[in-house]
Enzyme design. Structure first.
Site, short mmCIF file in Angstrom:
data_model
loop_
_atom_site.label_atom_id
_atom_site.label_comp_id
_atom_site.label_asym_id
_atom_site.label_seq_id
_atom_site.Cartn_x
_atom_site.Cartn_y
_atom_site.Cartn_z
N TYR A 143 0.86 -1.20 0.00
CA TYR A 143 0.00 0.00 0.00
C TYR A 143 0.89 1.25 0.00
O TYR A 143 0.71 2.16 -0.81
CB TYR A 143 -0.91 -0.02 1.24
CG TYR A 143 -1.69 1.23 1.51
CD1 TYR A 143 -2.91 1.47 0.87
CD2 TYR A 143 -1.23 2.19 2.42
CE1 TYR A 143 -3.65 2.61 1.13
CE2 TYR A 143 -1.97 3.34 2.68
CZ TYR A 143 -3.17 3.55 2.04
OH TYR A 143 -3.89 4.68 2.29
N ILE A 181 -7.32 8.87 9.41
CA ILE A 181 -8.60 9.57 9.19
C ILE A 181 -9.72 8.59 9.48
O ILE A 181 -9.70 7.45 8.98
CB ILE A 181 -8.72 10.07 7.73
CG1 ILE A 181 -7.53 10.96 7.33
CG2 ILE A 181 -10.05 10.81 7.53
CD1 ILE A 181 -7.39 12.28 8.08
P1 NAD Z 1 -12.86 4.11 2.13
O1 NAD Z 1 -12.53 2.67 2.07
O2 NAD Z 1 -14.04 4.56 2.88
O3 NAD Z 1 -12.94 4.75 0.67
C1 NAD Z 1 -12.31 4.22 -0.46
C2 NAD Z 1 -13.32 4.24 -1.58
O4 NAD Z 1 -12.68 3.79 -2.78
C3 NAD Z 1 -14.50 3.29 -1.33
O5 NAD Z 1 -15.71 3.97 -1.59
C4 NAD Z 1 -14.27 2.16 -2.32
O6 NAD Z 1 -15.46 1.55 -2.76
C5 NAD Z 1 -13.59 2.93 -3.45
N1 NAD Z 1 -12.87 2.02 -4.34
C6 NAD Z 1 -12.04 1.00 -4.00
N2 NAD Z 1 -11.60 0.38 -5.11
C7 NAD Z 1 -12.13 1.05 -6.16
C8 NAD Z 1 -12.04 0.89 -7.57
N3 NAD Z 1 -11.29 -0.09 -8.10
N4 NAD Z 1 -12.74 1.75 -8.36
C9 NAD Z 1 -13.51 2.72 -7.84
N5 NAD Z 1 -13.63 2.91 -6.51
C10 NAD Z 1 -12.95 2.09 -5.68
O7 NAD Z 1 -11.55 4.78 2.76
P2 NAD Z 1 -11.08 6.30 2.86
O8 NAD Z 1 -10.31 6.38 4.13
O9 NAD Z 1 -12.16 7.27 2.62
O10 NAD Z 1 -10.00 6.35 1.68
C11 NAD Z 1 -9.97 7.36 0.68
C12 NAD Z 1 -8.53 7.55 0.24
O11 NAD Z 1 -7.76 8.08 1.32
C13 NAD Z 1 -7.82 6.24 -0.17
O12 NAD Z 1 -7.03 6.47 -1.32
C14 NAD Z 1 -6.94 5.94 1.01
O13 NAD Z 1 -5.82 5.16 0.66
C15 NAD Z 1 -6.56 7.32 1.47
N6 NAD Z 1 -6.09 7.42 2.87
C16 NAD Z 1 -6.92 7.11 3.90
C17 NAD Z 1 -6.43 7.20 5.21
C18 NAD Z 1 -7.29 6.85 6.41
O14 NAD Z 1 -6.73 6.82 7.55
N7 NAD Z 1 -8.57 6.63 6.28
C19 NAD Z 1 -5.12 7.63 5.43
C20 NAD Z 1 -4.32 7.95 4.34
C21 NAD Z 1 -4.81 7.86 3.05
#
Ligand code: NAD
Length: 246
Positions: free
Chosen positions: A156, A188
């Protein structure tokens, strides 16, 4: 009549993507909600946006890692709104498991969504932005890239590190018309953290200067700033948003 700018947010049915969609809608953008599996959540969000803000909104199903899906999504978005001004490459998957359980298939899947996905969506969106000589692209990476990583999530982190490099390359490629920046969030509170024990997150919060886990809205406000005219001179950059972590 003045046309609204439009914003495409990938993976927007929940979490950070949803918060970005709401924040941009509140600022007058027409919203394209991309989703993969959460049709109901995406449609509820679309309805909410249309009822609460004076903007248009649509949902488009596409797997960001599949080129034909992405091409179809962008064609449809352009048919509906005629333009795409903002792209937030938010869709992502996490891959938390012991190093011994990693496989090439799993690593390829992580890279397909987290790196190839933003590449494909950018590939089909940028020409539309360039035609208008205007565009803002944000790639959602992770503060892990800059502040540590671990073997149970190295794939990741590597996919997100690649995304940060991609940002700089695309900022140069599309200069001077499209601003391309990375946002790197820390912890987050979203469904992505559901597998982590509550006590673990509480103890993590003690290592954060702000003493709390971040919210999707924290990230959404930064995204809204970065796509605004006030951030015109920020390009090819990475902004960490993690409440202050060592
Ligand atoms: P989340 O899992 O709620 O959201 C991710 C979304 O991406 C989901 O709606 C999922 O259905 C969608 N998704 C996954 N694969 C997909 C695909 N192939 N095509 C289209 N949509 C797809 O998690 P989040 O925390 O809201 O994550 C959003 C972004 O933030 C991500 O890129 C994640 O890596 C990044 N991020 C999150 C955190 C955290 O602590 N939550 C920290 C750093 C970065």
């Amino acid at each position: 009549m003045k046309q609204n700018k439009s914003a495409l947010i990938t993976g927007a049915s929940r979490g950070i993507g949803r918060a970005v969609a709401l924040e941009l809608a509140s600022r007058g953008y027409d919203i394209i909600i991309n989703f993969l599996t959460n049709k109901k959540l995406a449609e509820d969000l679309c309805q909410y946006i249309k009822s609460n803000f004076k903007v248009r909104a649509i949902t488009l199903c596409a797997n960001v890692g599949v080129e034909s899906d992405v091409k179809e999504m962008i064609d449809e978005a352009v048919k509906e709104f005629g333009r795409i001004d903002v792209l937030v490459n938010n869709a992502g998957i996490q891959s938390l498991e012991p190093f011994a359980d990693k496989t090439v298939d799993k690593i390829e899947k992580t890279f397909n969504v987290n790196f190839i996905g933003p590449y494909l969506v950018t590939k089909y969106t940028a020409p539309i932005m360039l035609k208008n000589k205007y565009g803002k692209i944000i790639n959602i990476s992770s503060n892990d890239v800059y502040k540590g990583c671990s073997s149970d999530i190295f794939d990741y982190d590597a996919s997100k590190a690649s995304l940060s490099i991609f940002t700089r390359a695309m900022a140069e490629e599309f200069a001077p018309f499209i601003n391309v920046n990375t946002i790197s969030p820390g912890w987050i509170k979203t469904d992505m953290l559901n597998d982590l024990p509550k006590e673990f997150l509480e103890s993590e919060a003690q290592h954060i200067y702000k003493r709390r886990i971040g919210t999707p809205e924290d990230v959404a406000k930064l995204a809204a700033f970065l796509v605004s005219d006030d951030a015109e001179y920020i390009d090819g950059e990475n902004i960490i948003i993690d409440g202050g972590m060592e």
